[in-house]
Design an enzyme around this catalytic site. Structure first.
Site, mmCIF file in Angstrom:
data_model
loop_
_atom_site.group_PDB
_atom_site.id
_atom_site.type_symbol
_atom_site.label_atom_id
_atom_site.label_comp_id
_atom_site.label_asym_id
_atom_site.label_seq_id
_atom_site.Cartn_x
_atom_site.Cartn_y
_atom_site.Cartn_z
ATOM 1 C CG HIS A 185 -1.712 -1.220 1.429
ATOM 2 N ND1 HIS A 185 -2.931 -1.470 0.847
ATOM 3 C CD2 HIS A 185 -1.404 -2.340 2.147
ATOM 4 C CE1 HIS A 185 -3.353 -2.679 1.222
ATOM 5 N NE2 HIS A 185 -2.428 -3.217 1.991
ATOM 6 C CB SER A 306 12.427 22.745 -14.921
ATOM 7 O OG SER A 306 11.646 23.913 -15.007
ATOM 8 C CE LYS A 312 10.805 20.561 -11.344
ATOM 9 N NZ LYS A 312 9.804 19.714 -10.787
ATOM 10 C CD GLU A 319 7.887 12.346 -14.834
ATOM 11 O OE1 GLU A 319 7.156 12.971 -14.067
ATOM 12 O OE2 GLU A 319 8.674 12.909 -15.613
ATOM 13 C CE1 TYR A 346 -6.240 -10.224 -45.634
ATOM 14 C CE2 TYR A 346 -7.831 -9.693 -47.345
ATOM 15 C CZ TYR A 346 -6.769 -9.323 -46.530
ATOM 16 O OH TYR A 346 -6.257 -8.064 -46.604
HETATM 17 N N1 ARG Z 1 -2.603 -5.487 -48.053
HETATM 18 C C1 ARG Z 1 -3.349 -6.650 -47.736
HETATM 19 C C2 ARG Z 1 -3.310 -6.887 -46.226
HETATM 20 O O1 ARG Z 1 -2.484 -6.359 -45.617
HETATM 21 C C3 ARG Z 1 -2.784 -7.825 -48.452
HETATM 22 C C4 ARG Z 1 -3.741 -8.927 -48.690
HETATM 23 C C5 ARG Z 1 -4.741 -8.533 -49.700
HETATM 24 N N2 ARG Z 1 -5.580 -9.613 -50.016
HETATM 25 C C6 ARG Z 1 -6.751 -9.466 -50.699
HETATM 26 N N3 ARG Z 1 -7.440 -10.508 -50.935
HETATM 27 N N4 ARG Z 1 -7.136 -8.281 -51.100
HETATM 28 O O2 ARG Z 1 -4.137 -7.586 -45.689
#
Ligand code: ARG
Length: 489
Positions: A185, A306, A312, A319, A346
């Site tokens: 504490h 400072s 200072k 920090e 993706y």
């Molecule tokens: N610049 C894209 C990324 O960073 C690369 C992959 C792109 N793929 C796609 N199917 N458009 O994710």
């Protein structure tokens, strides 16, 4: 890091570009993003956000290395002929050279690093460059780049952590018999040796080392060969490519390969925890170096003056140590947010993994380097530490334990000593100022040994438990720390 590169007003996809408009390269026009399927150019308001080249250019060395390995793999299965591989590899080597020398000219039409490298290869070697993208997609390509980047970054963090740990061990050894108050504490609790406290920081960092090592292992599984999502039509020897690129193994599911960004999360998580640790160290250093505490002084190169108050010497570096964690935690939560509820595989959302990651790498590395620097020059004030540790009230637990050794239950002993402390505080006296009669009033078990226990130092050396602060335990701990450092550095 923000994308601040100059943006084209519009990027036509068709070769019949209007004069004055940026013409996208021949290679780019034939990639999945800009085929003849499209009649209209991307809108600049979309292009500005879609374009990742301003930040994913950091992936360039990995992208070129994986392209070289991929080209060799295509050569091994006859997709690229023996005379062609030589030309392609020389072209890629030249690109690597340009990138390294800072001479690679990115163009406004380059959407991302993958397109930029391919565009340049086309300029250097002509149509043959088009063979390189056989059996791969930017989806497995970008996943592979990011894995390589995480492996490097995790190694880099580990090396910097080890450097800071080395400094801490040196400091701990040099201050193993300096007494100071230990706190709970932020109230004086029990005395400890300074070396013991410094090693508590050492072990925090040691765990961070393990977390970054785990992130590295998570990144060392190569996704290349997953193609866009389903795998590829070519019998590429993925294991050979992986070995070429320094991966430990290859992924087992193509869908997971292209959608997985766990390795980035692992790095960001390790970074968040590590910088949270550094923030606690920074905080202690700010407190310890205050005029009120005066336990330590940071070296001049890690402090600043400072602009108005000449006396200072501010602990700005400590920090900043204190303040850097939230930034990396923000990077971590950003990527968690991007991936949250994202359908496989993706999605362009995943392009948003890069800026938080690169920002975190820069922050983690810089903060760790500064930490080692602070430790190199820090000086402690033995008298100030000793005086604070000499506060007799710190022996309250020891007196309670004395009573316990005489058969008094701990809770009762705690109450007896609490009464003694209250009396001393009320009367402005020390515990050792109480006379035999006053002690006897509280407990028949309080005899001369009470005064023995209060003698400074005796209550440090009694902390003999494994991991305790006694000289014997601390000596054993220093040996463990040496062994740990030898293992990781
Ligand atoms: N610049 C894209 C990324 O960073 C690369 C992959 C792109 N793929 C796609 N199917 N458009 O994710």
């Amino acid at each position: 890091m923000t994308s601040t590169g100059s943006l084209p007003p519009s990027v036509p996809r068709s070769p019949q570009a209007e004069p004055g408009r940026v013409i996208i390269s021949a290679v780019a026009r034939h990639t999945d993003k800009s085929t003849s399927r499209f009649r209209e150019p991307p809108d600049p308001r979309f292009w500005r956000l879609n374009r990742s080249i301003d930040f994913d250019r950091h992936l360039a060395p990995y992208d070129v290395a994986q392209s070289r390995a991929h080209a060799k793999a295509l050569n091994r299965i006859g997709v690229i002929a023996d005379d062609e591989i030589k030309v392609i590899d020389e072209g890629l080597a030249a690109i690597a050279g340009e990138l390294e020398a800072g001479e690679f000219a990115f163009e406004p039409g380059d959407e991302d690093i993958h397109m930029a490298v391919e565009r340049r290869l086309g300029e250097l070697i002509g149509e043959l460059a088009g063979k390189l993208h056989t059996g791969r997609s930017r989806n497995d390509q970008v996943a592979t780049d990011i894995c390589m980047a995480v492996m490097d970054a995790a190694n880099g963090a580990g090396e910097r952590i080890a450097a800071a740990m080395r400094e801490l061990l040196r400091l701990a050894d040099a201050h193993k018999d300096w007494t100071m108050p230990g706190y709970t504490h932020l109230q004086r609790a029990q005395p400890v040796y300074l070396g013991h406290h410094l090693l508590s920081w050492f072990w925090m960092l040691s765990r961070d080392f393990d977390r970054f090592a785990a992130a590295r292992r998570a990144a060392a599984v190569m996704p290349l060969g997953a193609g866009a999502l389903a795998g590829v039509n070519w019998e590429i020897d993925r294991r050979a490519v992986a070995a070429d690129l320094g991966f430990d193994s290859v992924t087992v599911n193509s869908l997971d390969s292209t959608s997985n960004r766990d390795m980035v999360l692992d790095y960001l998580s390790a970074g968040s925890i590590c910088l949270t640790h550094l923030s606690r160290i920074g905080s202690e250093l700010v407190i310890w170096s205050s005029t009120e505490f005066s336990f330590c002084q940071l070296s001049e190169p890690f402090t600043s003056g400072s602009s108005i108050m000449p006396q200072k010497q501010n602990p700005d570096s400590a920090e900043l140590l204190r303040a850097k964690a939230p930034r990396v935690i923000g990077d971590f939560t950003t990527l968690l947010g991007v991936l949250h509820a994202l359908p496989l595989t993706y999605g362009k959302d995943m392009q948003e993994d890069k800026e938080p990651f690169f920002d975190a790498v820069e922050t983690v590395e810089g903060t760790l380097e500064m930490t080692a620097g602070i430790f190199e020059g820090i000086e402690f004030d033995r008298e100030r530490l000793q005086a604070a540790a000499g506060d007799e009230m710190l022996a309250a637990t020891e007196i309670a334990d004395l009573l316990v050794r005489r058969g008094v239950p701990f809770r009762e002993a705690h109450g007896i000593v609490g009464d003694l402390v209250r009396q001393c505080v009320a009367e402005g006296r020390n515990l050792s100022d109480l006379n035999r009669e006053e002690l006897a009033e509280r407990s028949a078990e309080l005899d001369d040994e009470y005064y023995e226990v209060l003698k400074q130092g005796s209550w440090l050396e009694s902390k003999r438990s494994e991991g305790g602060t006694s000289s014997a335990s601390l000596a054993a701990q220093i040996e463990l720390a040496k062994a740990r450092l030898a293992e990781i550095a």
